[in-house]
Motif scaffolding. Structure first.
Motif, PDB file in Angstrom:
ATOM      1  N   ASN A   1       0.816  -1.224   0.000  1.00  0.00           N
ATOM      2  CA  ASN A   1       0.000   0.000   0.000  1.00  0.00           C
ATOM      3  C   ASN A   1       0.846   1.269   0.000  1.00  0.00           C
ATOM      4  O   ASN A   1       0.353   2.359   0.277  1.00  0.00           O
ATOM      5  CB  ASN A   1      -0.988   0.048   1.170  1.00  0.00           C
ATOM      6  CG  ASN A   1      -2.412  -0.246   0.715  1.00  0.00           C
ATOM      7  OD1 ASN A   1      -2.625  -1.191  -0.040  1.00  0.00           O
ATOM      8  ND2 ASN A   1      -3.375   0.544   1.139  1.00  0.00           N
TER       9      ASN A   1
ATOM     10  N   ARG B   1      -6.471  -6.340   5.516  1.00  0.00           N
ATOM     11  CA  ARG B   1      -7.863  -6.791   5.340  1.00  0.00           C
ATOM     12  C   ARG B   1      -8.334  -6.527   3.914  1.00  0.00           C
ATOM     13  O   ARG B   1      -7.695  -5.806   3.150  1.00  0.00           O
ATOM     14  CB  ARG B   1      -8.779  -6.086   6.339  1.00  0.00           C
ATOM     15  CG  ARG B   1      -8.337  -6.192   7.784  1.00  0.00           C
ATOM     16  CD  ARG B   1      -8.234  -7.660   8.265  1.00  0.00           C
ATOM     17  NE  ARG B   1      -7.536  -7.711   9.538  1.00  0.00           N
ATOM     18  CZ  ARG B   1      -6.245  -7.956   9.669  1.00  0.00           C
ATOM     19  NH1 ARG B   1      -5.500  -8.173   8.592  1.00  0.00           N
ATOM     20  NH2 ARG B   1      -5.665  -7.984  10.854  1.00  0.00           N
TER      21      ARG B   1
ATOM     22  N   ARG C   1      -9.733  -5.288   0.551  1.00  0.00           N
ATOM     23  CA  ARG C   1      -9.910  -3.971  -0.057  1.00  0.00           C
ATOM     24  C   ARG C   1     -10.156  -4.190  -1.546  1.00  0.00           C
ATOM     25  O   ARG C   1      -9.392  -4.902  -2.203  1.00  0.00           O
ATOM     26  CB  ARG C   1      -8.659  -3.094   0.154  1.00  0.00           C
ATOM     27  CG  ARG C   1      -8.265  -2.978   1.619  1.00  0.00           C
ATOM     28  CD  ARG C   1      -7.064  -2.084   1.833  1.00  0.00           C
ATOM     29  NE  ARG C   1      -5.860  -2.494   1.159  1.00  0.00           N
ATOM     30  CZ  ARG C   1      -5.070  -3.498   1.533  1.00  0.00           C
ATOM     31  NH1 ARG C   1      -5.401  -4.250   2.586  1.00  0.00           N
ATOM     32  NH2 ARG C   1      -3.962  -3.758   0.877  1.00  0.00           N
ATOM     33  N   SER C   2     -11.212  -3.596  -2.061  1.00  0.00           N
ATOM     34  CA  SER C   2     -11.596  -3.819  -3.453  1.00  0.00           C
ATOM     35  C   SER C   2     -11.355  -2.577  -4.295  1.00  0.00           C
ATOM     36  O   SER C   2     -11.533  -1.446  -3.825  1.00  0.00           O
ATOM     37  CB  SER C   2     -13.078  -4.213  -3.545  1.00  0.00           C
ATOM     38  OG  SER C   2     -13.344  -5.364  -2.785  1.00  0.00           O
ATOM     39  N   ARG C   3     -11.009  -2.799  -5.513  1.00  0.00           N
ATOM     40  CA  ARG C   3     -10.782  -1.705  -6.458  1.00  0.00           C
ATOM     41  C   ARG C   3     -12.125  -1.208  -6.995  1.00  0.00           C
ATOM     42  O   ARG C   3     -13.045  -2.011  -7.236  1.00  0.00           O
ATOM     43  CB  ARG C   3      -9.920  -2.221  -7.613  1.00  0.00           C
ATOM     44  CG  ARG C   3      -9.380  -1.150  -8.528  1.00  0.00           C
ATOM     45  CD  ARG C   3      -8.478  -1.777  -9.565  1.00  0.00           C
ATOM     46  NE  ARG C   3      -7.862  -0.774 -10.413  1.00  0.00           N
ATOM     47  CZ  ARG C   3      -7.097  -1.067 -11.461  1.00  0.00           C
ATOM     48  NH1 ARG C   3      -6.855  -2.340 -11.764  1.00  0.00           N
ATOM     49  NH2 ARG C   3      -6.582  -0.093 -12.194  1.00  0.00           N
TER      50      ARG C   3
ATOM     51  N   THR D   1      -5.727  -0.327   7.524  1.00  0.00           N
ATOM     52  CA  THR D   1      -6.025   0.546   6.389  1.00  0.00           C
ATOM     53  C   THR D   1      -7.167  -0.064   5.587  1.00  0.00           C
ATOM     54  O   THR D   1      -7.233  -1.284   5.415  1.00  0.00           O
ATOM     55  CB  THR D   1      -4.797   0.747   5.473  1.00  0.00           C
ATOM     56  OG1 THR D   1      -5.145   1.654   4.428  1.00  0.00           O
ATOM     57  CG2 THR D   1      -4.332  -0.549   4.837  1.00  0.00           C
ATOM     58  N   SER D   2      -8.061   0.778   5.132  1.00  0.00           N
ATOM     59  CA  SER D   2      -9.171   0.306   4.295  1.00  0.00           C
ATOM     60  C   SER D   2      -9.040   0.834   2.875  1.00  0.00           C
ATOM     61  O   SER D   2      -9.913   0.626   2.046  1.00  0.00           O
ATOM     62  CB  SER D   2     -10.508   0.774   4.887  1.00  0.00           C
ATOM     63  OG  SER D   2     -10.542   2.188   4.979  1.00  0.00           O
ATOM     64  N   GLU D   3      -7.908   1.491   2.606  1.00  0.00           N
ATOM     65  CA  GLU D   3      -7.701   2.118   1.303  1.00  0.00           C
ATOM     66  C   GLU D   3      -7.117   1.117   0.307  1.00  0.00           C
ATOM     67  O   GLU D   3      -6.135   0.427   0.592  1.00  0.00           O
ATOM     68  CB  GLU D   3      -6.747   3.302   1.444  1.00  0.00           C
ATOM     69  CG  GLU D   3      -6.436   4.008   0.132  1.00  0.00           C
ATOM     70  CD  GLU D   3      -5.364   5.064   0.285  1.00  0.00           C
ATOM     71  OE1 GLU D   3      -5.006   5.677  -0.729  1.00  0.00           O
ATOM     72  OE2 GLU D   3      -4.878   5.260   1.420  1.00  0.00           O
ATOM     73  N   TYR D   4      -7.744   1.038  -0.860  1.00  0.00           N
ATOM     74  CA  TYR D   4      -7.182   0.238  -1.942  1.00  0.00           C
ATOM     75  C   TYR D   4      -6.145   1.092  -2.666  1.00  0.00           C
ATOM     76  O   TYR D   4      -6.444   2.218  -3.079  1.00  0.00           O
ATOM     77  CB  TYR D   4      -8.271  -0.210  -2.930  1.00  0.00           C
ATOM     78  CG  TYR D   4      -7.725  -1.027  -4.080  1.00  0.00           C
ATOM     79  CD1 TYR D   4      -7.608  -2.402  -3.979  1.00  0.00           C
ATOM     80  CD2 TYR D   4      -7.277  -0.412  -5.247  1.00  0.00           C
ATOM     81  CE1 TYR D   4      -7.068  -3.152  -5.011  1.00  0.00           C
ATOM     82  CE2 TYR D   4      -6.736  -1.149  -6.284  1.00  0.00           C
ATOM     83  CZ  TYR D   4      -6.636  -2.526  -6.158  1.00  0.00           C
ATOM     84  OH  TYR D   4      -6.088  -3.263  -7.189  1.00  0.00           O
TER      85      TYR D   4
ATOM     86  N   ASP E   1     -16.433  -4.821   0.586  1.00  0.00           N
ATOM     87  CA  ASP E   1     -16.078  -3.638   1.367  1.00  0.00           C
ATOM     88  C   ASP E   1     -16.509  -2.339   0.690  1.00  0.00           C
ATOM     89  O   ASP E   1     -16.356  -1.262   1.266  1.00  0.00           O
ATOM     90  CB  ASP E   1     -14.574  -3.609   1.597  1.00  0.00           C
ATOM     91  CG  ASP E   1     -13.799  -3.606   0.278  1.00  0.00           C
ATOM     92  OD1 ASP E   1     -14.130  -4.438  -0.590  1.00  0.00           O
ATOM     93  OD2 ASP E   1     -12.886  -2.786   0.110  1.00  0.00           O
TER      94      ASP E   1
ATOM     95  N   GLN F   1      -8.392  -6.655  -6.410  1.00  0.00           N
ATOM     96  CA  GLN F   1      -8.692  -6.834  -4.986  1.00  0.00           C
ATOM     97  C   GLN F   1      -7.388  -7.051  -4.230  1.00  0.00           C
ATOM     98  O   GLN F   1      -6.420  -7.551  -4.779  1.00  0.00           O
ATOM     99  CB  GLN F   1      -9.637  -8.037  -4.813  1.00  0.00           C
ATOM    100  CG  GLN F   1     -10.169  -8.300  -3.421  1.00  0.00           C
ATOM    101  CD  GLN F   1      -9.191  -9.107  -2.552  1.00  0.00           C
ATOM    102  OE1 GLN F   1      -8.340  -9.805  -3.054  1.00  0.00           O
ATOM    103  NE2 GLN F   1      -9.337  -8.977  -1.236  1.00  0.00           N
ATOM    104  N   ASP F   2      -7.372  -6.683  -2.951  1.00  0.00           N
ATOM    105  CA  ASP F   2      -6.200  -6.886  -2.103  1.00  0.00           C
ATOM    106  C   ASP F   2      -6.675  -7.308  -0.715  1.00  0.00           C
ATOM    107  O   ASP F   2      -7.822  -7.054  -0.326  1.00  0.00           O
ATOM    108  CB  ASP F   2      -5.372  -5.600  -2.014  1.00  0.00           C
ATOM    109  CG  ASP F   2      -3.896  -5.861  -1.752  1.00  0.00           C
ATOM    110  OD1 ASP F   2      -3.584  -6.944  -1.227  1.00  0.00           O
ATOM    111  OD2 ASP F   2      -3.074  -4.987  -2.074  1.00  0.00           O
TER     112      ASP F   2
END
Length: 456
Positions: free
Chosen positions: A104, A182, A184-186, A142-145, A219, A164-165
């Motif tokens: 990230n 956790r 995280r989707s694009r 972090t919830s940021e993709y 998410d 996705q990550d």
């Protein structure tokens, strides 16, 4: 330095997601004026995108950092990725790298390299003479993709696209939730924009990939599902094939498979993670299905597709795995009739639940079990490919190869069976990479490779 472009060499370790991110970082460097060279050449920057899925991956990551340092002691050595995320402080202390970038943070690469090339900066001189600059965030919170995109890929006809990550599963053997964070989707708009761009660049096949692809969209505010993003990609002109990365067995429902089978671009090639063919072992692994449930998923796929390619991962020598449990696994693998299996010896990962389990299996036992599983894998794979002998299939042409005195062009069927067509004066002009052609399978050219004749 000012009279020529800065030269950068990149080396990728690990999964398809890592490979995608390495390609994206390569393109970021190109956009910022770097010349990309082979890892074997002298460069100003060596970047190793590391992996930490096994002890061997950790070791290879360290070896590549040492190798880069030897190539040019004054180069900027960059360690990025999963091994960094799990052992960043150790890398900083060891001075194996000058710049340490966790997950990230990879999109910041050009910006983070700038201080090393600013005239008068004390970062100009590297060679391990300074403590590494470290950029590793707490990936668990972090919830940021991290948006990264490709305009081209290393392959000429097939493009891997990360959508996705992260992972929330916490299987007892796996370090990935700790190194990738956790789920995280694009954003769908970004996915579709990249697919359109690659389609316009001539790519005919896309592979949708992620760390835990099955959780795509869970998410996001719009609550889109993996099935829905596949449907959207299916509508993009120019794309003729869609493949999927590794899937969790639980996503394989009647509705899911029925809908996929109605989309002609989706290839009947499914990688369903198994890990063990023994229910007791699956329970210790914290896998949330039984072998009976898994087999039902295989039957569903075979209900809607004539001869789908089902591939999987298997771990042998998991803590407390007895000879009887291993035999159960071999029996299940035969029953499931996989096309290909990735066989791994269990690797203890510090911080995971399995690392502290009693009943650790001796290395020699793991090696023997791995050998037996690989032997079965070769037999099952051969049986799957031989099904096509004498049959007609469609292949996407990729690149020419010499076999003996003759030159062939290779390609893959929708089920990912590799075949080769001999190039002749008559067909040479038509056998172009990126073209889809019909062929008849006629024989075997080499290990895992079928020979085929063009059927215009």
């Amino acid at each position: 330095m000012e009279n020529r472009k800065k030269r950068a060499a990149l080396h990728n370790l690990g999964c398809k997601v890592n490979a995608y991110e390495t390609e994206a970082m390569k393109q970021l460097l190109e956009e910022h004026g770097y010349e990309i060279v082979s890892f074997e050449e002298e460069a100003d920057v060596y970047l190793i995108n590391t992996c930490s899925v096994t002890n061997m991956a950790d070791r290879k990551s360290r070896q590549m950092l040492h190798r880069a340092r030897k190539k040019n002691p004054h180069a900027v050595i960059v360690a990025a990725g999963c091994y960094v995320q799990s052992a960043g402080e150790e890398i900083v202390r060891s001075k194996d790298a000058d710049l340490v970038i966790g997950n990230n943070q990879k999109a910041r690469l050009p910006e983070l390299l700038e201080p090393f090339f600013e005239e008068g900066s004390d970062r100009e001189k590297t060679g391990g003479s300074h403590p590494a600059d470290s950029f590793v965030i707490d990936i668990a919170h972090t919830s940021e993709y991290e948006e990264m995109a490709l305009k081209k890929t290393a392959e000429h006809t097939r493009a891997f696209i990360k959508i996705q990550d992260g992972c929330n599963q916490f299987c007892s053997y796996c370090i990935i939730p700790y190194t990738r964070g956790r789920i995280r989707s694009r954003r769908p708009a970004d996915v579709l924009s990249e697919v359109r761009r690659l389609s316009e660049a001539g790519y005919r096949e896309v592979v949708l990939t992620g760390i835990h692809l099955s959780s795509y969209g869970k998410d996001l505010e719009e609550k889109i599902s993996l099935l829905e993003i596949i449907r959207m990609v299916h509508q993009i002109p120019g794309i003729q094939r869609i493949r999927l990365g590794s899937l969790e067995p639980r996503i394989i429902t009647e509705e899911f498979v029925k809908e996929l089978s109605s989309m002609e671009k989706v290839c009947p090639h499914f990688h369903l993670s198994l890990q063990s063919g023994c229910d007791a072992t699956l329970s210790r692994m914290n896998r949330h299905y039984t072998t009976e449930e898994y087999y039902d998923k295989c039957k569903l796929l075979r209900k809607y597709y004539e001869h789908p390619a089902i591939t999987t991962d298997v771990i042998v020598g998991f803590p407390k795995e007895t000879e009887e449990e291993f035999k159960d696994t071999l029996l299940f693998l035969r029953k499931a009739r996989f096309y290909e299996m990735h066989i791994f010896k269990y690797s203890k990962r510090h911080g995971t639940k399995a690392a502290s389990m009693s009943g650790q299996v001796p290395e020699e036992t793991k090696t023997l079990r791995s050998h037996l599983a690989l032997k079965l894998e070769a037999k099952l794979s051969e049986e799957f490919r031989y099904y096509y002998m004498g049959k007609t299939a469609e292949i996407l042409l990729e690149e020419p190869h010499a076999f003996g005195k003759d030159v062939y062009i290779t390609g893959f069927t929708r089920e990912y069976v590799k075949a080769a067509v001999k190039l002749t004066k008559e067909n040479k002009e038509k056998m172009l990479p990126g073209r889809l052609i019909k062929v008849k399978m006629t024989g075997v050219l080499g290990d895992g490779l079928l020979s085929a004749e063009w059927t215009p």
